[in-house]
Design a protein around this motif. Structure first.
Motif, short mmCIF file in Angstrom:
data_model
loop_
_atom_site.label_atom_id
_atom_site.label_comp_id
_atom_site.label_asym_id
_atom_site.label_seq_id
_atom_site.Cartn_x
_atom_site.Cartn_y
_atom_site.Cartn_z
N HIS A 185 1.02 -1.16 0.02
CA HIS A 185 -0.04 0.00 -0.01
C HIS A 185 0.84 1.22 0.09
O HIS A 185 1.83 1.49 1.11
N GLY A 186 0.73 2.17 -0.90
CA GLY A 186 1.47 3.38 -1.29
C GLY A 186 1.44 4.15 -0.03
O GLY A 186 2.55 4.54 0.43
N PHE A 187 0.44 4.07 0.89
CA PHE A 187 0.41 4.90 2.01
C PHE A 187 1.56 4.63 3.23
O PHE A 187 2.10 5.66 3.77
N GLU A 192 0.48 10.17 -0.09
CA GLU A 192 -0.78 10.86 0.36
C GLU A 192 -2.07 10.27 -0.34
O GLU A 192 -2.03 9.96 -1.57
N ALA A 193 -3.18 10.02 0.24
CA ALA A 193 -4.08 9.60 -0.30
C ALA A 193 -4.56 10.55 -1.38
O ALA A 193 -4.72 11.75 -1.46
N ARG A 194 -5.08 10.06 -2.63
CA ARG A 194 -5.12 10.76 -3.49
C ARG A 194 -6.70 10.91 -4.20
O ARG A 194 -7.43 10.10 -4.13
N ARG A 195 -7.01 12.29 -4.35
CA ARG A 195 -8.57 12.51 -4.64
C ARG A 195 -8.90 11.81 -6.09
O ARG A 195 -8.24 11.86 -7.15
N GLY A 196 -9.91 11.39 -6.11
CA GLY A 196 -10.36 10.54 -7.31
C GLY A 196 -9.75 9.21 -7.64
O GLY A 196 -10.40 8.53 -8.44
N ILE A 197 -8.89 8.82 -6.63
CA ILE A 197 -8.39 7.31 -6.66
C ILE A 197 -8.67 6.79 -5.37
O ILE A 197 -9.11 5.86 -5.39
N ASP A 198 -8.37 7.41 -4.34
CA ASP A 198 -8.40 6.61 -2.92
C ASP A 198 -9.79 7.24 -2.31
O ASP A 198 -10.14 6.57 -1.20
#
Length: 199
Positions: A185-187, A192-198
């Motif tokens: 998990h990239g986190f 950082e959590a990405r808008r539209g993806i996460d």
């Protein structure tokens, strides 16, 4: 015809016969209980995908978000204008942010009241109890209460439960259990959590 093509055709014919037999045996028609659990990403996303599918066929859907409700949610923002979708959100959001057991228990009770109403409504085809597993794990909600509502729900209603560490009784009741397994998990590497993806 080559030997390879002959072997391939025979293998596919055998597979088709197996699949056709399984399809012919699946004759029971009723709502289901699906549990999306595990420590991997994608449980809520999978539930929203099923919400989109049900709405696409014109069914009424209810979603109760027990943890991430106050966080931005692209799926909810896209679908909330649909008059067949009803969303209830737990007022306190992330429980690890509030750090107030009394407030969280009260907010959980209010969200559960909405869930119980949806679970009793024969007009609602699909109910999603998003992140309810945490409410059970933290003791904000009793498993017997949840089990009773699930068992008493309309026969045609499907319920999706999401969240890590699903209670063993939910797993035992479920028709389908999918465990999302985290491989990476990239986190955890600082992404950082990405808008539209996460979210």
């Amino acid at each position: 015809m080559s030997d390879r093509q002959t072997r391939h055709r025979q293998a596919m014919q055998k597979l088709k016969a197996h699949v056709d037999e399984r399809v012919a045996d699946a004759t029971e028609q009723r709502g289901q209980l699906l549990v999306f659990t595990g420590n991997g990403k994608g449980k809520t996303t999978a539930a929203w995908g099923t919400v989109t599918r049900a709405l696409g066929y014109g069914y009424r859907v209810g979603v109760v978000q027990f943890i991430k409700g106050q966080w931005a949610c692209g799926e909810r923002e896209r679908l909330e204008a649909d008059p067949r979708l009803e969303v209830a959100i737990m007022a306190t959001g992330f429980t690890w942010e509030t750090q107030n057991r009394e407030a969280d228990t009260r907010a959980c009770g209010e969200a559960w009241a909405e869930a119980a109403r949806m679970l009793a409504d024969p007009g609602i085809y699909l109910v999603v109890l998003d992140e309810i597993t945490y409410m059970l794990k933290f003791g904000y909600l009793d498993i017997a209460t949840v089990r009773q509502a699930l068992e008493a729900r309309p026969a045609e209603q499907t319920v999706i439960v999401t969240g890590r560490n699903a209670h063993r009784e939910l797993l035992a009741m479920a028709d389908t259990v999918t465990e999302m397994q985290e491989v990476r998990h990239g986190f955890n590497a600082g992404l950082e959590a990405r808008r539209g993806i996460d979210y």
